[in-house]
Motif scaffolding. Structure first.
Motif, PDB file in Angstrom:
ATOM      1  N   ALA A  31       0.828  -1.204   0.000  1.00 26.13           N
ATOM      2  CA  ALA A  31       0.000   0.000   0.000  1.00 26.13           C
ATOM      3  C   ALA A  31       0.862   1.254   0.000  1.00 26.13           C
ATOM      4  CB  ALA A  31      -0.929  -0.003   1.210  1.00 26.13           C
ATOM      5  N   GLU A  32       1.840   1.289   0.914  1.00 32.61           N
ATOM      6  CA  GLU A  32       2.586   2.528   1.090  1.00 32.61           C
ATOM      7  C   GLU A  32       3.557   2.782  -0.066  1.00 32.61           C
ATOM      8  OE1 GLU A  32       3.710   3.501   5.068  1.00 32.61           O
ATOM      9  OE2 GLU A  32       1.549   3.609   5.382  1.00 32.61           O
ATOM     10  N   ARG A  33       4.101   1.730  -0.645  1.00 32.54           N
ATOM     11  CA  ARG A  33       4.955   1.926  -1.813  1.00 32.54           C
ATOM     12  C   ARG A  33       4.145   2.483  -2.977  1.00 32.54           C
ATOM     13  NH1 ARG A  33      10.617   1.610  -2.754  1.00 32.54           N
ATOM     14  NH2 ARG A  33      11.508   0.391  -1.079  1.00 32.54           N
ATOM     15  N   SER A  34       2.850   2.226  -2.997  1.00 29.77           N
ATOM     16  CA  SER A  34       2.026   2.774  -4.076  1.00 29.77           C
ATOM     17  C   SER A  34       1.552   4.181  -3.735  1.00 29.77           C
ATOM     18  CB  SER A  34       0.825   1.867  -4.342  1.00 29.77           C
ATOM     19  OG  SER A  34      -0.212   2.139  -3.421  1.00 29.77           O
ATOM     20  N   LEU A  76     -12.279  -4.403   2.499  1.00 32.08           N
ATOM     21  CA  LEU A  76     -11.922  -3.240   3.314  1.00 32.08           C
ATOM     22  C   LEU A  76     -10.855  -2.389   2.627  1.00 32.08           C
ATOM     23  CD1 LEU A  76     -11.876  -4.686   6.943  1.00 32.08           C
ATOM     24  CD2 LEU A  76     -13.504  -3.057   5.990  1.00 32.08           C
ATOM     25  N   SER A  77      -9.892  -3.048   1.991  1.00 29.02           N
ATOM     26  CA  SER A  77      -8.866  -2.300   1.251  1.00 29.02           C
ATOM     27  C   SER A  77      -9.492  -1.514   0.097  1.00 29.02           C
ATOM     28  CB  SER A  77      -7.806  -3.255   0.698  1.00 29.02           C
ATOM     29  OG  SER A  77      -6.979  -3.715   1.737  1.00 29.02           O
ATOM     30  N   MET A  78     -10.472  -2.148  -0.559  1.00 27.93           N
ATOM     31  CA  MET A  78     -11.138  -1.454  -1.654  1.00 27.93           C
ATOM     32  C   MET A  78     -11.929  -0.249  -1.129  1.00 27.93           C
ATOM     33  SD  MET A  78     -10.291  -2.985  -4.430  1.00 27.93           S
ATOM     34  CE  MET A  78      -8.733  -3.162  -3.587  1.00 27.93           C
ATOM     35  N   LEU A  79     -12.508  -0.422   0.063  1.00 31.90           N
ATOM     36  CA  LEU A  79     -13.225   0.691   0.684  1.00 31.90           C
ATOM     37  C   LEU A  79     -12.251   1.845   0.950  1.00 31.90           C
ATOM     38  CD1 LEU A  79     -16.021   1.419   1.982  1.00 31.90           C
ATOM     39  CD2 LEU A  79     -15.051   0.660   4.154  1.00 31.90           C
ATOM     40  N   HIS A  80     -11.086   1.492   1.473  1.00 30.58           N
ATOM     41  CA  HIS A  80     -10.046   2.491   1.726  1.00 30.58           C
ATOM     42  C   HIS A  80      -9.651   3.167   0.400  1.00 30.58           C
ATOM     43  CE1 HIS A  80      -6.680   4.515   3.385  1.00 30.58           C
ATOM     44  NE2 HIS A  80      -5.742   3.653   3.054  1.00 30.58           N
ATOM     45  N   GLY A  81      -9.510   2.351  -0.636  1.00 26.68           N
ATOM     46  CA  GLY A  81      -9.173   2.903  -1.953  1.00 26.68           C
ATOM     47  C   GLY A  81     -10.271   3.796  -2.497  1.00 26.68           C
ATOM     48  N   PHE A  82     -11.508   3.362  -2.324  1.00 25.17           N
ATOM     49  CA  PHE A  82     -12.632   4.151  -2.835  1.00 25.17           C
ATOM     50  C   PHE A  82     -12.650   5.534  -2.179  1.00 25.17           C
ATOM     51  CE2 PHE A  82     -17.225   5.249  -2.921  1.00 25.17           C
ATOM     52  CZ  PHE A  82     -17.376   5.285  -4.303  1.00 25.17           C
ATOM     53  N   ALA A  83     -12.421   5.550  -0.868  1.00 28.82           N
ATOM     54  CA  ALA A  83     -12.438   6.826  -0.152  1.00 28.82           C
ATOM     55  C   ALA A  83     -11.217   7.672  -0.472  1.00 28.82           C
ATOM     56  CB  ALA A  83     -12.519   6.575   1.354  1.00 28.82           C
ATOM     57  N   LEU A 182       8.191  -2.186 -10.530  1.00 29.98           N
ATOM     58  CA  LEU A 182       8.715  -0.895 -10.997  1.00 29.98           C
ATOM     59  C   LEU A 182       7.601   0.148 -11.022  1.00 29.98           C
ATOM     60  CD1 LEU A 182      11.375   0.356 -12.285  1.00 29.98           C
ATOM     61  CD2 LEU A 182      10.214   0.054 -14.465  1.00 29.98           C
ATOM     62  N   ARG A 183       6.451  -0.262 -11.545  1.00 32.27           N
ATOM     63  CA  ARG A 183       5.320   0.664 -11.611  1.00 32.27           C
ATOM     64  C   ARG A 183       4.810   0.998 -10.219  1.00 32.27           C
ATOM     65  NH1 ARG A 183       1.964  -1.772 -16.788  1.00 32.27           N
ATOM     66  NH2 ARG A 183       3.740  -1.733 -18.223  1.00 32.27           N
ATOM     67  N   LEU A 184       4.821  -0.007  -9.351  1.00 32.48           N
ATOM     68  CA  LEU A 184       4.373   0.202  -7.970  1.00 32.48           C
ATOM     69  C   LEU A 184       5.244   1.253  -7.287  1.00 32.48           C
ATOM     70  CD1 LEU A 184       2.598  -1.108  -5.542  1.00 32.48           C
ATOM     71  CD2 LEU A 184       4.743  -2.200  -4.941  1.00 32.48           C
ATOM     72  N   ARG A 185       6.556   1.091  -7.396  1.00 40.22           N
ATOM     73  CA  ARG A 185       7.453   2.045  -6.743  1.00 40.22           C
ATOM     74  C   ARG A 185       7.323   3.428  -7.368  1.00 40.22           C
ATOM     75  NH1 ARG A 185      12.845   0.256  -7.716  1.00 40.22           N
ATOM     76  NH2 ARG A 185      12.069  -1.341  -9.118  1.00 40.22           N
ATOM     77  N   ALA A 186       7.157   3.448  -8.691  1.00 34.28           N
ATOM     78  CA  ALA A 186       7.057   4.742  -9.383  1.00 34.28           C
ATOM     79  C   ALA A 186       5.797   5.483  -8.965  1.00 34.28           C
ATOM     80  CB  ALA A 186       7.081   4.533 -10.886  1.00 34.28           C
ATOM     81  N   MET A 204      -3.307   1.184 -10.678  1.00 30.93           N
ATOM     82  CA  MET A 204      -2.096   0.702 -10.003  1.00 30.93           C
ATOM     83  C   MET A 204      -2.297   0.670  -8.490  1.00 30.93           C
ATOM     84  SD  MET A 204       0.396  -0.547 -11.500  1.00 30.93           S
ATOM     85  CE  MET A 204       1.456  -0.879 -10.101  1.00 30.93           C
ATOM     86  N   ARG A 205      -2.879   1.751  -7.965  1.00 29.99           N
ATOM     87  CA  ARG A 205      -3.054   1.833  -6.512  1.00 29.99           C
ATOM     88  C   ARG A 205      -4.080   0.805  -6.027  1.00 29.99           C
ATOM     89  NH1 ARG A 205      -2.081   8.334  -5.344  1.00 29.99           N
ATOM     90  NH2 ARG A 205       0.182   8.100  -5.483  1.00 29.99           N
ATOM     91  N   TYR A 206      -5.122   0.582  -6.836  1.00 28.85           N
ATOM     92  CA  TYR A 206      -6.097  -0.444  -6.450  1.00 28.85           C
ATOM     93  C   TYR A 206      -5.465  -1.835  -6.453  1.00 28.85           C
ATOM     94  CZ  TYR A 206     -10.364   2.288  -5.995  1.00 28.85           C
ATOM     95  OH  TYR A 206     -11.319   3.135  -5.541  1.00 28.85           O
ATOM     96  N   LYS A 207      -4.622  -2.101  -7.443  1.00 27.61           N
ATOM     97  CA  LYS A 207      -3.957  -3.411  -7.487  1.00 27.61           C
ATOM     98  C   LYS A 207      -3.105  -3.606  -6.237  1.00 27.61           C
ATOM     99  CE  LYS A 207      -3.619  -3.752 -12.501  1.00 27.61           C
ATOM    100  NZ  LYS A 207      -2.716  -3.408 -13.616  1.00 27.61           N
TER     101      LYS A 207
END
Lengths: 323, 506
Positions: A31-34, A76-83, A182-186, A204-207
């Motif tokens: 999560a945080e790397r994204s 729950l992660s998707m909920l966090h992403g949605f918000a 690579l994309r995640l870190r970027a 990317m962030r949702y993945k």
């Protein structure tokens, strides 16, 4: 008791105790790397513990419990992403909401379903994960050193312990040796660079959050269907926060985060071992003080003992195109 | 007839109430360098962001090689052969050059052979265009000029046939600009098409064969570069004729009123940024301080204006020591002594952007008559003052109640100037007065500074725009690596000499 066996049992507990921390730290790493803060590891771990225990109880299989826990945590992660990703809300607020909601919801649902606030029925042995004795562990038992290491430290753990330590090199490989990594870190460093490279920042962030949900579910299931045989109120007991501290202490790197998790696990194991033990010259240390060791260590480490931890550059910032 | 490689028809784009692009038509021919010029906010970057797929047009069509294409994301544009070098580089600072370039186009999921192939292809591109980039170095270790080359290489690697550059020279030294132009010319020779977005007329005349002019969201004209000149283009951009070189009378500077001796200043990270600087500013003189960003000008200006403590040395105002190692005047007392400061970063230091315009117009002087009495602000007086100065300084729109961040950059700058110049300061320290300001406002601001000088003020002008320093200053000093490396009388100096000093070569 000879001291070698003492050390072996101490290390054995260290690996067991560190397991949920390792899962949570790896989950947080994605999560945080994204670029998405995950303060909600605690709440998700609690949710996973509850759902895993309830699922195992109803379906009679711990695997079913694990599967449902994964579904719950990904949701729950998707909920966090949605918000916080789609609607660009404050990421910390969204996490705190999840944490508070989960404390209340698990307690209330346990009361509604089982008549006991915050407690689920005890699981039978085929409803939970059992300790695995590795092949030849018994045969090697009596060989000096090797027997001790293999049979007493490595063998005899729950399946989650093995998965956790296996996950670290896999996470490392994904993050540093694949295009996804690579994309995640970027995307956590400079989302604009990712956008202009033709990659969708939001997806990317949702993945990343999806992977996060799967990993944290293992931590919860470990607590309620392996080391314990039921769920009880607030059983995650701050492990989510501790894992986040380990992640920061480990500078968002899987290897150093693992070391931090083991360090926290070790102090906890030591703490349990030292309770009621009379030490030469010092005498018995009050239990309260011993129990505080892991937390004191956390504060000391985070308060600058490790130098400046440099977070991913874009962490906590929702991605907004210019204008 | 040559068929255009890129053709835009009736492109429209609005952001809320702002109609950023109105019915834009544009044809760009293959193998040319095509300039798009216009003031800040004319809609150039928006238009090119549409071509790059970052924004979607509200209406209109885009053809590439005669075929209509839909650009829903940058990926579509990249695959259609369009590359863009943004004004703010799109690079991940802690990644290597190689990682930045392959991002999004890694080839395979697992790194291995694809990296070797990418390295080989990139080496070839580097050799072909003499880019001289080390693929393994980390972006944060590279100079701005090299980062820009990485951006160009990135576009080429992704197969760009059309390369769009958005204000590419804003952050470069004159020497770096020369290098960039060489690269662009060699790209053109290889058959690439280049679109150059700029507000600098010199670059258009130097480099392009065709030029399109935008003004307030509209395309106001297309010209062959050889059949036009700077004055015509400037007039088209602004909609009226402008002075390109300020008319100023030569004056006789008077006594030195502001003196700096052996000044040493450190920055927040405890790095010495100003090293033994000596300078004098005389009455009725504009002293220009040229230099590439980050050579200590910011710290110098902050020390002189009383914002930053000094390590050693001395600063004198009217022969009174205002700052030395032990003693330190704050900006408020400096203001009372007749020193005014227009800070470099207007949004961070010059203004409270969330405040209304009238609040910013008196900020720092708000405790004085007539704006307040017994610590209570007198709104009526403040508003009538605000209306008066907004008229005088042509701040648009003339709404004292509007939140400051809603004004354009140029008008925000006018708000600061009207506040600082209103008190008729004896000494004026100005940092980057026209950064991000459009041509019309630049002219106005320059004229005001000249007027102040003619009234006898001593002015220090710190600017990274060489042209600005050249057109305003009586005397020019150049700062490099914290030191004053040269002093020139304006009328006997060339761009080239200053450029070499700025780069620390001469």
């Amino acid at each position: 008791m000879d001291s070698l066996a003492d050390i072996a049992s101490l290390l054995n507990s260290t690996f067991r105790i560190s397991t949920p921390l390792v899962f949570a730290a790896m989950a947080g790493l994605f999560a945080e790397r994204s670029g998405v803060i995950d303060f909600g590891l605690e709440g998700k771990m609690l949710a996973a513990a509850f759902v895993a225990a309830v699922g195992s109880y109803f379906f009679g299989s711990p695997w079913m419990g694990l599967l449902l826990a994964i579904l719950a945590c990904v949701s729950l992660s998707m909920l966090h992403g949605f918000a916080s990703v789609t609607h660009k809300g404050d990421q910390v607020v969204s996490c705190v909401a999840i944490n508070i909601l989960m404390i209340g919801l698990t307690t209330a649902l346990a009361a509604a379903w089982f008549g006991q606030a915050g407690l689920t029925p005890t699981l039978t042995s085929d409803q939970r994960f059992l300790e695995i004795t590795l092949p030849f562990a018994d045969a090697l038992q009596d060989i000096p050193i090797i027997g001790l290491i293999y049979s007493d430290i490595i063998s005899g753990h729950y399946i989650f312990v093995y998965i956790a330590y296996l996950s670290v090199p896999i996470v490392f490989w994904i993050v540093f040796k694949t295009s996804f990594g690579l994309r995640l870190r970027a995307v956590g460093e400079n989302p604009s660079a990712v956008d202009t490279a033709g990659i969708n920042v939001f997806s990317m962030r949702y993945k990343a959050l999806m992977v996060n949900g799967v990993l944290i579910a293992f931590a919860g299931a470990h607590l309620s269907t392996a080391v314990n045989a039921n769920f009880f109120r607030e059983m995650s007991a701050g492990r989510g926060y501790l894992a986040l501290a380990a992640l920061i202490f480990g500078k968002w790197h899987p290897k150093t985060a693992l070391i931090a998790c083991l360090l926290f696990g070790f102090t906890d194991a030591l703490q349990i071992r030292l309770q009621g033990v009379e030490l030469p010259m010092i005498g018995t240390i009050p239990v309260q003080l011993i129990q505080a060791i892991p937390y004191i260590l956390t504060v000391v480490l985070l308060a600058g003992f490790v130098g400046k931890a440099i977070a991913p550059n874009a962490i906590g910032q929702p991605y907004i195109k210019e204008r | 007839m040559v068929s255009p490689i890129l053709e835009l028809k009736d492109i429209n784009k609005s952001f809320g109430h702002v109609h950023a692009n109105k019915n834009i038509n544009l044809q760009i021919n293959k193998g040319t360098i095509h300039g798009i010029i216009g003031e800040n906010g004319a809609g150039k970057s928006t238009l090119m962001s549409i071509v790059f797929g970052l924004y979607q047009a509200d209406s209109g069509t885009i053809n590439i090689n005669g075929k209509e294409i839909k650009l829903k994301s940058p990926r579509d544009s990249i695959l259609s052969g369009i590359g863009m070098v943004h004004q703010h580089f799109m690079l991940v600072e802690n990644f290597s050059v190689l990682e930045n370039i392959i991002l999004g186009f890694e080839g395979e999921f697992v790194f291995g052979k694809n990296l070797d192939k990418a390295k080989k292809d990139l080496k070839n591109l580097c050799d072909m265009y003499k880019l001289n980039i080390d693929l393994e170095s980390t972006i944060s270790d590279l100079s701005v000029g090299f980062r820009q080359r990485v951006e160009i290489l990135k576009s080429l690697y992704r197969g760009a046939e059309i390369l769009i550059l958005d204000e590419p020279t804003g952050v470069l030294t004159p020497q770096e600009v020369d290098e960039l132009f060489k690269i662009l010319r060699s790209l053109k020779e290889e058959g690439k098409t280049i679109v150059l977005i700029t507000h600098k007329l010199n670059e258009i005349m130097d480099l392009t064969s065709e030029v399109s002019v935008m003004r307030q969201g509209e395309m106001v004209g297309h010209k062959k570069t050889e059949s036009t000149n700077k004055e015509d283009l400037a007039e088209m951009m602004v909609g009226r004729s402008v002075l390109l070189r300020i008319n100023k009378l030569s004056t006789k500077p008077g006594n030195a009123v502001f003196s700096v001796r052996d000044l040493v200043v450190k920055d927040d990270l405890d790095v010495t940024r100003v090293k033994n600087v000596n300078l004098d500013i005389h009455e009725g003189e504009i002293l220009g301080l040229a230099g590439v960003t980050g050579n200590g000008q910011t710290e110098l200006l902050e020390a002189l204006s009383g914002i930053r403590k000094i390590e050693s040395g001395e600063i004198q105002l009217f022969n009174e020591t205002i700052s030395n190692k032990n003693n330190f005047f704050d900006p408020k007392s400096l203001k009372e002594k007749g020193l005014a400061h227009v800070p470099e970063d207007r949004q961070r230091m010059g203004l409270v952007t969330d405040f209304k315009a009238y609040e910013n117009l008196i900020f720092g002087y708000h405790h004085q008559e007539p704006f307040s009495k017994s610590s209570v602000l007198k709104e009526k007086e403040i508003l009538s003052f605000s209306k008066k100065v907004m008229e005088e300084y042509d701040v648009r729109p003339r709404s004292p109640n509007l939140i400051t961040s809603n004004f354009s950059g140029g008008n925000q700058q006018k708000i600061i100037l009207s506040r600082e110049l209103n008190e008729n300061p004896k000494v004026l320290l100005v940092g980057q007065p026209t950064r991000g300001v459009d041509i019309g406002a630049i002219e106005f601001i320059h004229q005001r500074l000249i007027d102040m000088r003619d009234k006898g003020a001593a002015i220090l002008l710190v600017s990274v725009e060489l042209e600005e320093v050249l057109s305003l200053s009586d005397r020019i000093i150049v700062m490099f690596d914290g030191k004053i490396v040269g002093e020139k009388i304006n009328k006997d100096v060339t761009d080239r000499e200053l450029g070499l000093l700025m780069a620390g070569v001469a």
